[in-house]
Motif scaffolding. Structure first.
Motif, PDB file in Angstrom:
ATOM      1  N   ASP A 208     -15.494 -15.560  19.891  1.00 29.20           N
ATOM      2  CA  ASP A 208     -16.559 -16.549  19.637  1.00 29.20           C
ATOM      3  C   ASP A 208     -17.848 -16.162  20.354  1.00 29.20           C
ATOM      4  OD1 ASP A 208     -15.001 -18.127  18.005  1.00 29.20           O
ATOM      5  OD2 ASP A 208     -14.440 -19.551  19.590  1.00 29.20           O
ATOM      6  N   ARG A 209     -17.741 -15.738  21.615  1.00 31.63           N
ATOM      7  CA  ARG A 209     -18.932 -15.394  22.390  1.00 31.63           C
ATOM      8  C   ARG A 209     -19.580 -14.106  21.876  1.00 31.63           C
ATOM      9  NH1 ARG A 209     -21.426 -18.891  23.118  1.00 31.63           N
ATOM     10  NH2 ARG A 209     -20.007 -19.759  21.580  1.00 31.63           N
ATOM     11  N   ILE A 210     -18.771 -13.160  21.435  1.00 33.02           N
ATOM     12  CA  ILE A 210     -19.339 -11.936  20.856  1.00 33.02           C
ATOM     13  C   ILE A 210     -20.088 -12.277  19.579  1.00 33.02           C
ATOM     14  CG2 ILE A 210     -18.809  -9.704  19.811  1.00 33.02           C
ATOM     15  CD1 ILE A 210     -16.432  -9.468  21.708  1.00 33.02           C
ATOM     16  N   ALA A 211     -19.464 -13.087  18.721  1.00 33.39           N
ATOM     17  CA  ALA A 211     -20.096 -13.471  17.460  1.00 33.39           C
ATOM     18  C   ALA A 211     -21.417 -14.203  17.693  1.00 33.39           C
ATOM     19  CB  ALA A 211     -19.147 -14.349  16.641  1.00 33.39           C
ATOM     20  N   ALA A 212     -21.488 -14.940  18.797  1.00 36.66           N
ATOM     21  CA  ALA A 212     -22.711 -15.683  19.116  1.00 36.66           C
ATOM     22  C   ALA A 212     -23.738 -14.821  19.831  1.00 36.66           C
ATOM     23  CB  ALA A 212     -22.363 -16.899  19.978  1.00 36.66           C
ATOM     24  N   GLY A 213     -23.361 -13.584  20.163  1.00 34.71           N
ATOM     25  CA  GLY A 213     -24.276 -12.704  20.886  1.00 34.71           C
ATOM     26  C   GLY A 213     -24.485 -13.105  22.331  1.00 34.71           C
ATOM     27  N   ASP A 214     -23.544 -13.870  22.878  1.00 34.32           N
ATOM     28  CA  ASP A 214     -23.656 -14.358  24.257  1.00 34.32           C
ATOM     29  C   ASP A 214     -23.012 -13.334  25.190  1.00 34.32           C
ATOM     30  OD1 ASP A 214     -23.636 -15.708  26.671  1.00 34.32           O
ATOM     31  OD2 ASP A 214     -22.924 -17.603  25.824  1.00 34.32           O
ATOM     32  N   SER A 215     -23.777 -12.341  25.590  1.00 34.03           N
ATOM     33  CA  SER A 215     -23.243 -11.221  26.356  1.00 34.03           C
ATOM     34  C   SER A 215     -22.696 -11.663  27.718  1.00 34.03           C
ATOM     35  CB  SER A 215     -24.331 -10.158  26.568  1.00 34.03           C
ATOM     36  OG  SER A 215     -23.865  -9.104  27.362  1.00 34.03           O
ATOM     37  N   GLU A 216     -23.419 -12.496  28.415  1.00 34.11           N
ATOM     38  CA  GLU A 216     -22.994 -12.913  29.751  1.00 34.11           C
ATOM     39  C   GLU A 216     -21.648 -13.620  29.709  1.00 34.11           C
ATOM     40  OE1 GLU A 216     -24.526 -15.708  33.484  1.00 34.11           O
ATOM     41  OE2 GLU A 216     -25.928 -15.137  31.879  1.00 34.11           O
ATOM     42  N   ALA A 217     -21.502 -14.568  28.764  1.00 32.56           N
ATOM     43  CA  ALA A 217     -20.248 -15.315  28.665  1.00 32.56           C
ATOM     44  C   ALA A 217     -19.111 -14.422  28.184  1.00 32.56           C
ATOM     45  CB  ALA A 217     -20.412 -16.507  27.732  1.00 32.56           C
ATOM     46  N   ALA A 218     -19.388 -13.526  27.225  1.00 30.01           N
ATOM     47  CA  ALA A 218     -18.349 -12.637  26.702  1.00 30.01           C
ATOM     48  C   ALA A 218     -17.820 -11.720  27.794  1.00 30.01           C
ATOM     49  CB  ALA A 218     -18.896 -11.820  25.534  1.00 30.01           C
ATOM     50  N   GLN A 219     -18.727 -11.169  28.598  1.00 30.92           N
ATOM     51  CA  GLN A 219     -18.296 -10.291  29.696  1.00 30.92           C
ATOM     52  C   GLN A 219     -17.505 -11.070  30.746  1.00 30.92           C
ATOM     53  OE1 GLN A 219     -21.255  -7.172  31.046  1.00 30.92           O
ATOM     54  NE2 GLN A 219     -22.601  -8.427  29.772  1.00 30.92           N
ATOM     55  N   ARG A 220     -17.952 -12.282  31.043  1.00 37.48           N
ATOM     56  CA  ARG A 220     -17.240 -13.088  32.037  1.00 37.48           C
ATOM     57  C   ARG A 220     -15.831 -13.419  31.547  1.00 37.48           C
ATOM     58  NH1 ARG A 220     -16.513 -18.257  31.921  1.00 37.48           N
ATOM     59  NH2 ARG A 220     -18.265 -18.592  30.478  1.00 37.48           N
ATOM     60  N   LEU A 221     -15.699 -13.802  30.288  1.00 37.85           N
ATOM     61  CA  LEU A 221     -14.389 -14.141  29.745  1.00 37.85           C
ATOM     62  C   LEU A 221     -13.463 -12.919  29.708  1.00 37.85           C
ATOM     63  CD1 LEU A 221     -15.435 -16.503  26.817  1.00 37.85           C
ATOM     64  CD2 LEU A 221     -14.225 -17.155  28.907  1.00 37.85           C
ATOM     65  N   MET A 222     -14.020 -11.763  29.345  1.00 38.16           N
ATOM     66  CA  MET A 222     -13.210 -10.553  29.320  1.00 38.16           C
ATOM     67  C   MET A 222     -12.764 -10.186  30.732  1.00 38.16           C
ATOM     68  SD  MET A 222     -11.726  -8.202  27.571  1.00 38.16           S
ATOM     69  CE  MET A 222     -12.479  -8.007  25.947  1.00 38.16           C
ATOM     70  N   ASP A 223     -13.669 -10.321  31.686  1.00 37.00           N
ATOM     71  CA  ASP A 223     -13.343 -10.013  33.077  1.00 37.00           C
ATOM     72  C   ASP A 223     -12.212 -10.919  33.576  1.00 37.00           C
ATOM     73  OD1 ASP A 223     -14.335  -8.404  35.496  1.00 37.00           O
ATOM     74  OD2 ASP A 223     -14.321 -10.436  36.286  1.00 37.00           O
ATOM     75  N   GLU A 224     -12.293 -12.195  33.284  1.00 35.98           N
ATOM     76  CA  GLU A 224     -11.265 -13.139  33.705  1.00 35.98           C
ATOM     77  C   GLU A 224      -9.936 -12.844  33.003  1.00 35.98           C
ATOM     78  OE1 GLU A 224     -12.985 -16.884  32.743  1.00 35.98           O
ATOM     79  OE2 GLU A 224     -14.331 -16.912  34.496  1.00 35.98           O
ATOM     80  N   HIS A 225     -10.024 -12.468  31.739  1.00 37.46           N
ATOM     81  CA  HIS A 225      -8.824 -12.141  30.955  1.00 37.46           C
ATOM     82  C   HIS A 225      -8.098 -10.942  31.562  1.00 37.46           C
ATOM     83  CE1 HIS A 225      -6.277 -11.721  27.438  1.00 37.46           C
ATOM     84  NE2 HIS A 225      -6.744 -10.508  27.192  1.00 37.46           N
ATOM     85  N   ILE A 226      -8.831  -9.913  31.933  1.00 34.59           N
ATOM     86  CA  ILE A 226      -8.242  -8.716  32.524  1.00 34.59           C
ATOM     87  C   ILE A 226      -7.702  -9.016  33.921  1.00 34.59           C
ATOM     88  CG2 ILE A 226      -8.740  -6.374  33.345  1.00 34.59           C
ATOM     89  CD1 ILE A 226     -10.767  -6.191  30.999  1.00 34.59           C
ATOM     90  N   ASP A 227      -8.412  -9.844  34.679  1.00 30.74           N
ATOM     91  CA  ASP A 227      -7.928 -10.230  36.008  1.00 30.74           C
ATOM     92  C   ASP A 227      -6.575 -10.931  35.913  1.00 30.74           C
ATOM     93  OD1 ASP A 227      -9.798  -9.201  37.712  1.00 30.74           O
ATOM     94  OD2 ASP A 227     -10.997 -11.030  37.855  1.00 30.74           O
ATOM     95  N   GLY A 228      -6.424 -11.801  34.919  1.00 28.62           N
ATOM     96  CA  GLY A 228      -5.156 -12.504  34.741  1.00 28.62           C
ATOM     97  C   GLY A 228      -4.021 -11.552  34.406  1.00 28.62           C
ATOM     98  N   SER A 229      -4.325 -10.572  33.570  1.00 22.08           N
ATOM     99  CA  SER A 229      -3.329  -9.564  33.212  1.00 22.08           C
ATOM    100  C   SER A 229      -2.931  -8.738  34.430  1.00 22.08           C
ATOM    101  CB  SER A 229      -3.886  -8.655  32.108  1.00 22.08           C
ATOM    102  OG  SER A 229      -2.982  -7.620  31.806  1.00 22.08           O
TER     103      SER A 229
END
Length: 264
Positions: A208-229
């Motif tokens: 959703d964040r990539i589709a919206a072009g929201d780079s800051e939120a997309a990177q933050r969500l990906m970072d949190e996703h990888i941290d959880g893994s």
């Protein structure tokens, strides 16, 4: 349930080496090392071979009814992949669990994937690649893939697709090799962890964040996703590894000579 496409690094199809004609053909065409490599690699990824399991070239050669030369070539190639390592003359072992090594791999994963989503958010062109991912991940709970191994493969495809869509081929190839090295621990997470439904929700939010072009939120969500893994990796125990193999549909290969009992 979603159909599972073959991952970018899929191994070649198996050939029955018990068939003398097939073995002779492989040797004649020079593809026998490729065959042995593919079979050993698949045994590792299917957890028939676990971290710390030891084999010898002689035993592997006898199992596949080939000479030691293609076996050695296959094992050396797996060593280059970071999946095998030598331990004594003629002996090899599946690379043991090393938390520092996994920490380094996850750090590299974070750098690659946050860079990829940043580039995707900045792209003004066609992002149709997201449509296929959304068809898999942005679905109601009743339509989610609940089979652990299949969901793990879909997860790999999600991350590899995003990285490839960023357009840097060298980065994508590096990421594929990284994916190979963390595959076992990621599959354990899907088999025994509670990550399945949260993975769907997190992937959908990233898309959703990539589709919206929201780079800051997309990177933050990906970072949190990888941290959880990564956090789940630190919960791995030897018992979980052997429990995973015990639930497999096939037994450990006959060529496994020693099963190392390590505590992590």
């Amino acid at each position: 349930m979603k159909s599972v496409a073959a991952p970018p690094s899929a191994a070649p199809p198996a050939v029955d080496v018990d068939d003398a004609n097939a073995t002779e053909h492989l040797a004649r065409t020079g593809s026998l090392p490729e065959y042995v490599y593919a079979q050993l690699r698949q045994d590792i990824f299917d957890m028939r071979l676990l971290p710390g399991d030891q084999v010898t070239e002689t035993e592997v050669a006898a199992h596949f009814k080939v000479s030691r030369t293609p076996v050695r070539q296959a094992l050396q190639r797996l060593q280059g992949d970071g999946l095998m390592q030598g331990y004594v003359r003629g002996g090899w072992e599946v690379v043991p669990i090393d938390f520092k090594r996994f920490s380094d791999l996850y750090e590299m994963r974070r750098l690659i994937e946050t860079h990829a989503v940043r580039r995707l958010c900045a792209q003004a062109g066609d992002l149709s690649v997201l449509a296929g991912l959304r068809a898999t991940w942005c679905v109601p709970a009743g339509e989610r893939e609940l089979d652990g191994p299949k969901a793990a493969l879909l997860d790999e495809i999600f991350h590899q697709t995003l990285v490839r869509a960023a357009g840097n081929q060298e980065m994508a190839d590096t990421f594929d090799r990284l994916t190979d090295r963390i595959r076992i621990v990621r599959r354990l997470d899907f088999l025994y962890g509670d990550c399945l439904h949260s993975t769907y929700e997190e992937h959908a939010a990233i898309l959703d964040r990539i589709a919206a072009g929201d780079s800051e939120a997309a990177q933050r969500l990906m970072d949190e996703h990888i941290d959880g893994s990564h956090a789940e990796v630190n919960q791995i125990t030897l018992h979980r590894l052997h429990s995973a193999r015990a639930t497999a549909t096939t037994k450990p290969p006959a060529y496994v000579s020693v099963r190392v009992r390590r505590s992590f």
